[in-house]
Design a protein around this motif. Structure first.
Motif, PDB file in Angstrom:
ATOM      1  N   ALA A   1       1.962   3.714  -9.844  1.00  0.00           N
ATOM      2  CA  ALA A   1       2.940   2.901  -9.235  1.00  0.00           C
ATOM      3  C   ALA A   1       4.409   3.027  -9.818  1.00  0.00           C
ATOM      4  CB  ALA A   1       2.684   1.233  -8.944  1.00  0.00           C
ATOM      5  N   GLY A   2       4.632   3.292 -11.094  1.00  0.00           N
ATOM      6  CA  GLY A   2       5.831   3.683 -11.405  1.00  0.00           C
ATOM      7  C   GLY A   2       6.290   5.117 -11.743  1.00  0.00           C
ATOM      8  N   GLY A   3       5.276   5.792 -11.015  1.00  0.00           N
ATOM      9  CA  GLY A   3       5.541   7.075 -11.245  1.00  0.00           C
ATOM     10  C   GLY A   3       5.330   7.987 -12.296  1.00  0.00           C
ATOM     11  N   LEU A   4       4.327   7.436 -13.117  1.00  0.00           N
ATOM     12  CA  LEU A   4       3.436   7.944 -14.435  1.00  0.00           C
ATOM     13  C   LEU A   4       2.283   8.578 -14.105  1.00  0.00           C
ATOM     14  CD1 LEU A   4       5.308   4.920 -15.469  1.00  0.00           C
ATOM     15  CD2 LEU A   4       4.811   6.167 -17.572  1.00  0.00           C
ATOM     16  N   ALA A   5       2.109   9.834 -14.369  1.00  0.00           N
ATOM     17  CA  ALA A   5       0.908  10.401 -14.093  1.00  0.00           C
ATOM     18  C   ALA A   5      -0.021   9.685 -15.006  1.00  0.00           C
ATOM     19  CB  ALA A   5       0.821  11.763 -14.415  1.00  0.00           C
ATOM     20  N   ALA A   6      -1.432   9.635 -14.553  1.00  0.00           N
ATOM     21  CA  ALA A   6      -2.444   8.994 -15.696  1.00  0.00           C
ATOM     22  C   ALA A   6      -3.614   9.411 -14.978  1.00  0.00           C
ATOM     23  CB  ALA A   6      -2.467   7.576 -15.543  1.00  0.00           C
ATOM     24  N   PRO A   7      -4.129  10.974 -15.534  1.00  0.00           N
ATOM     25  CA  PRO A   7      -5.458  11.488 -14.997  1.00  0.00           C
ATOM     26  C   PRO A   7      -6.395  11.036 -15.712  1.00  0.00           C
ATOM     27  CG  PRO A   7      -3.954  12.793 -16.544  1.00  0.00           C
ATOM     28  CD  PRO A   7      -3.053  11.602 -16.273  1.00  0.00           C
ATOM     29  N   VAL A   8      -7.478  10.745 -14.839  1.00  0.00           N
ATOM     30  CA  VAL A   8      -8.801  10.451 -15.241  1.00  0.00           C
ATOM     31  C   VAL A   8      -9.833  11.432 -15.434  1.00  0.00           C
ATOM     32  CG1 VAL A   8     -10.663   8.960 -15.129  1.00  0.00           C
ATOM     33  CG2 VAL A   8      -8.586   8.171 -14.219  1.00  0.00           C
ATOM     34  N   GLY A   9     -10.161  11.705 -16.625  1.00  0.00           N
ATOM     35  CA  GLY A   9     -11.082  12.843 -17.036  1.00  0.00           C
ATOM     36  C   GLY A   9     -12.487  12.371 -16.956  1.00  0.00           C
TER      37      GLY A   9
ATOM     38  N   THR B   1       0.826  -1.146   0.028  1.00  0.00           N
ATOM     39  CA  THR B   1       0.057   0.045  -0.109  1.00  0.00           C
ATOM     40  C   THR B   1       0.847   1.108   0.092  1.00  0.00           C
ATOM     41  OG1 THR B   1      -1.676  -1.347   1.286  1.00  0.00           O
ATOM     42  CG2 THR B   1      -1.776   1.134   1.157  1.00  0.00           C
ATOM     43  N   GLY B   2       0.521   2.182  -0.788  1.00  0.00           N
ATOM     44  CA  GLY B   2       1.265   3.453  -0.880  1.00  0.00           C
ATOM     45  C   GLY B   2       2.516   3.284  -2.055  1.00  0.00           C
ATOM     46  N   THR B   3       2.938   2.060  -2.286  1.00  0.00           N
ATOM     47  CA  THR B   3       3.836   1.984  -3.286  1.00  0.00           C
ATOM     48  C   THR B   3       3.467   1.188  -4.578  1.00  0.00           C
ATOM     49  OG1 THR B   3       5.537   1.910  -1.438  1.00  0.00           O
ATOM     50  CG2 THR B   3       6.126   0.829  -3.358  1.00  0.00           C
ATOM     51  N   SER B   4       2.979   0.070  -4.597  1.00  0.00           N
ATOM     52  CA  SER B   4       2.610  -0.764  -5.696  1.00  0.00           C
ATOM     53  C   SER B   4       1.081  -0.689  -5.715  1.00  0.00           C
ATOM     54  CB  SER B   4       2.897  -2.129  -5.485  1.00  0.00           C
ATOM     55  OG  SER B   4       2.181  -3.057  -4.525  1.00  0.00           O
ATOM     56  N   GLU B   5       0.321  -0.505  -4.788  1.00  0.00           N
ATOM     57  CA  GLU B   5      -1.076  -0.136  -4.673  1.00  0.00           C
ATOM     58  C   GLU B   5      -1.441   1.419  -4.163  1.00  0.00           C
ATOM     59  OE1 GLU B   5      -3.526  -1.724  -6.269  1.00  0.00           O
ATOM     60  OE2 GLU B   5      -3.314  -3.632  -5.913  1.00  0.00           O
ATOM     61  N   PHE B   6      -2.297   2.125  -4.677  1.00  0.00           N
ATOM     62  CA  PHE B   6      -2.787   3.138  -4.339  1.00  0.00           C
ATOM     63  C   PHE B   6      -1.449   4.360  -4.015  1.00  0.00           C
ATOM     64  CE2 PHE B   6      -5.650   0.070  -2.545  1.00  0.00           C
ATOM     65  CZ  PHE B   6      -6.462   0.442  -3.207  1.00  0.00           C
ATOM     66  N   PRO B   7      -0.634   4.318  -4.941  1.00  0.00           N
ATOM     67  CA  PRO B   7       0.506   5.249  -4.645  1.00  0.00           C
ATOM     68  C   PRO B   7      -0.087   6.961  -4.960  1.00  0.00           C
ATOM     69  CG  PRO B   7       0.347   4.685  -7.051  1.00  0.00           C
ATOM     70  CD  PRO B   7      -0.489   3.873  -6.102  1.00  0.00           C
ATOM     71  N   ASN B   8       0.840   7.705  -4.252  1.00  0.00           N
ATOM     72  CA  ASN B   8       0.513   9.238  -4.090  1.00  0.00           C
ATOM     73  C   ASN B   8       1.567   9.847  -4.619  1.00  0.00           C
ATOM     74  OD1 ASN B   8      -0.340  11.498  -3.345  1.00  0.00           O
ATOM     75  ND2 ASN B   8      -0.122  11.176  -1.056  1.00  0.00           N
TER      76      ASN B   8
END
Length: 637
Positions: free
Chosen positions: A532-540, A442-449
């Motif tokens: 989780a890999g540091g790539l932004a993926a915004p949901v519109g 959690t916070g790393t591979s799942e639900f990263p922030n």
């Protein structure tokens, strides 16, 4: 006060006691044909079966009890390399509720590249400042040069005028653990036994009661050990010390009394509780086999280093709480909670205070210490404890059977590579589980922030130089690694951060199909995966228009995003109706196209339309993220 008999609770007579068959029948209805074993039966890392329901159990034989009931010791580590700051932090810990200090000298694995630098009694006196040695329990973390550090502490006791017999000090000698960690030992085993017995005799002659030797499971746990492997290694280490000390002339009962255990409290409550209970029962069995009347061993528990994360470190507070709770319920005599920022560097006063308070709340508010062996009688805990006793004993026997260069037991298992090979297999299994997120972090591979706030440390994580070969080492082995489970994902996040610092954060365009209700589930999955890999993926809000997807708007959205990868996100129905057309539109716009979900029967047509990869539950997330990050950073303009 005993529990009231059923007759004293007449309202209970209105409820029939359900049978297992009735429960199983109700479960089968809910499962609707799904496999009971796959859905509801779990397995530990050692393959131990975890059933969903257990009947109450009556403990048979000896109970895994501590030597004395009551509160466990709240331990804090003294590891700051500057004596004045180490003294300040230690005093703050004690004033804040700790009653035990773990002294970690430079070179100890537990010091993580920091550690006390005291080389004289004066230095150590300054390091411990105003600490009243007669009011706290002290323990030394195993480190090279343990004899010198122990004698420094003994000399400090003399300087301050304390009665050594009135102090509680665990000197923590663990040369086998240091061998496993550093890869070399300066003397042969017989010479080691002589030196160890001589040092213990010297300390006892000065009035110290011990314990003096630690069988420490932390080095094994950090190298990937399962619960049974850790138990087996600790037992084998302790038995080796018994042999060495007895061979050097020490009575077996005195050798037994000189030994303490250190075990890891991990984030799995059930296995941690059972492991600590099993350790006591297994040690009783060893004592009986030696012809000794069993005496409880002192067990220090420390929360798991390998569970800590550098990303979203606040989640480490939860990990530490679960681990400390489990250690308390399992019967630890002292517990050390690693501060939540420990993976980032030397923790500051705030992180240390939270670590202390985690235990104080469990002691003072939850009152865990008021019940001796609270897991007793629980069918699940009793079954797991027994299974770990069997598995731990089998691992112990496996190590004991090893032989190499005239040595036997655990040192031989290190020398011939048997121990390292077993740990490597477990690391590989666990690494695969982490990569596929079957073991989520959690916070790393799942639900990263990606917008997490930074935390403060006193000193950043040091760059520890590689260990130096001992030119006159009598025993050399392959050193055991120290790893954290989150490291592969953290490496990807660091790579993405480097790219972000050079411009904008690498991103993936989520090409959503249909209405929000249709694409939300897979878009959320995809966003979670890529972040989780540091790539932004915004949901519109999507590109729905008149019950379908506006493909022209979708393609234009991709062009404006500046991304290189477009990941299609929608329901199965949307994929069937619009997936191929959407892929062609995105390909024409220059996208590398991925799809969230499994392609099913459409795979050939979807690939022909331009889709190059599919991301779904159970896939190798690390490999997918490496590919995504490489594509994104290589094609940035």
């Amino acid at each position: 006060m005993s529990s009231p008999a059923p007759a004293d609770l007449p309202f209970m007579d209105a409820f029939a006691t359900p049978e297992l068959a009735q429960w199983r029948g109700a479960v089968e209805k809910v499962l609707k044909g799904a496999d009971f074993e796959k859905k509801l039966v779990g397995r530990t890392a050692d393959g131990i079966r975890i059933d969903p329901l257990y009947p109450a159990a009556t403990p048979a034989g000896a109970r895994p009890m501590r030597a004395a009931a009551g509160r466990w010791r709240v331990a804090a580590r003294v590891e700051h390399p500057e004596p004045g700051e180490a003294a300040r932090l230690a005093l703050s810990d004690l004033e804040g509720g700790a009653d035990s200090l773990s002294l970690s000298f430079a070179g100890a694995r537990a010091a993580r590249g920091f550690g006390l630098t005291a080389t004289s009694v004066t230095d150590l006196d300054e390091t411990l400042g105003e600490v009243m040695l007669d009011l706290v329990r002290l323990r030394l973390d195993p480190a090279p040069g343990g004899r010198k550090q122990a004698l420094l502490l003994a000399d400090l006791v003399t300087r301050r005028g304390h009665d050594p017999a009135a102090l509680t000090i665990d000197f923590g000698f663990d040369p086998i653990g240091v061998l496993a960690s550093a890869g070399h030992l300066a003397v042969t085993l017989p010479a080691l036994g002589e030196r160890l017995a001589q040092t213990i005799g010297e300390l006892k002659g000065r009035g110290f009661a011990g314990p003096f030797v630690a069988a420490d499971g932390r080095v094994w746990h950090e190298a990937g050990a399962t619960e049974a492997q850790e138990l087996g290694a600790v037992l084998a280490t302790a038995v080796n010390y018994l042999r060495l000390l007895e061979a050097a002339g020490m009575p077996l009962a005195e050798a037994r009394d000189a030994i303490s255990f250190a075990l890891v409290a991990d984030t799995d409550e059930f296995t941690t509780v059972a492991k600590l209970r099993a350790a006591r029962l297994l040690w009783d069995r060893v004592q009986e086999a030696c012809g000794l009347a069993p005496k409880p061993v002192f067990i220090h528990a420390e929360t798991a280093w390998r569970a800590l994360t550098r990303r979203d470190p606040w989640v480490n507070l939860l990990r530490g709480t679960v681990a400390a709770f489990s250690a308390g319920v399992g019967g630890a005599d002292s517990i050390g909670v690693l501060p939540f920022t420990a993976a980032l560097g030397l923790p500051d006063g705030f992180a240390r205070r939270v670590a202390r308070n985690t235990q104080l709340i469990l002691l003072e508010e939850a009152n865990l210490w008021r019940v001796a062996d609270p897991a007793a009688g629980s069918g699940g805990f009793e079954a797991l404890t027994q299974a770990l006793c069997e598995q731990g004993w089998a691992r112990f026997q496996d190590l004991e059977a090893q032989a190499a260069d005239g040595m036997t037991g655990i040192v031989a298992a290190l020398a011939n590579g048997h121990a390292q090979a077993g740990l490597a297999r477990e690391r590989e299994v666990r690494a695969k589980a982490v990569a596929t997120r079957r073991l989520p972090i959690t916070g790393t591979s799942e639900f990263p922030n990606l917008t997490e706030a930074s935390v403060q440390v006193l000193l950043p994580e040091p760059t520890t130089p590689p260990g130096q070969d001992a030119p006159e080492a009598a025993i050399r082995v392959e050193a055991l690694p120290s790893m954290r489970l989150a490291e592969p994902f953290e490496a990807l996040r660091a790579e993405a951060d480097i790219a972000t610092a050079a411009g904008t954060r690498p991103s993936v365009f989520l090409a959503t199909l249909g209405p929000v209700a249709g694409f939300t589930a897979r878009a959320t999955f995809a966003r979670n995966l890529f972040e989780a890999g540091g790539l932004a993926a915004p949901v519109g809000a999507g590109f729905a228009s008149d019950g379908a997807t506006d493909l022209a708007a979708l393609a234009d959205g991709f062009r404006q995003s500046g991304a290189h990868i477009a990941c299609l996100c929608g329901s199965d129905d949307d994929y069937a109706a619009e997936g191929i057309a959407a892929a062609r539109a995105l390909k024409a716009a220059g996208a590398t196209i991925w799809l969230a979900g499994r392609p099913g029967e459409q795979e050939a047509a979807l690939r022909e339309a331009g889709i190059e990869a599919f991301v779904a539950m159970g896939g190798d997330v690390l490999a997918q993220l490496r590919d995504a990050l490489a594509l994104t950073t290589t094609n940035r303009t």
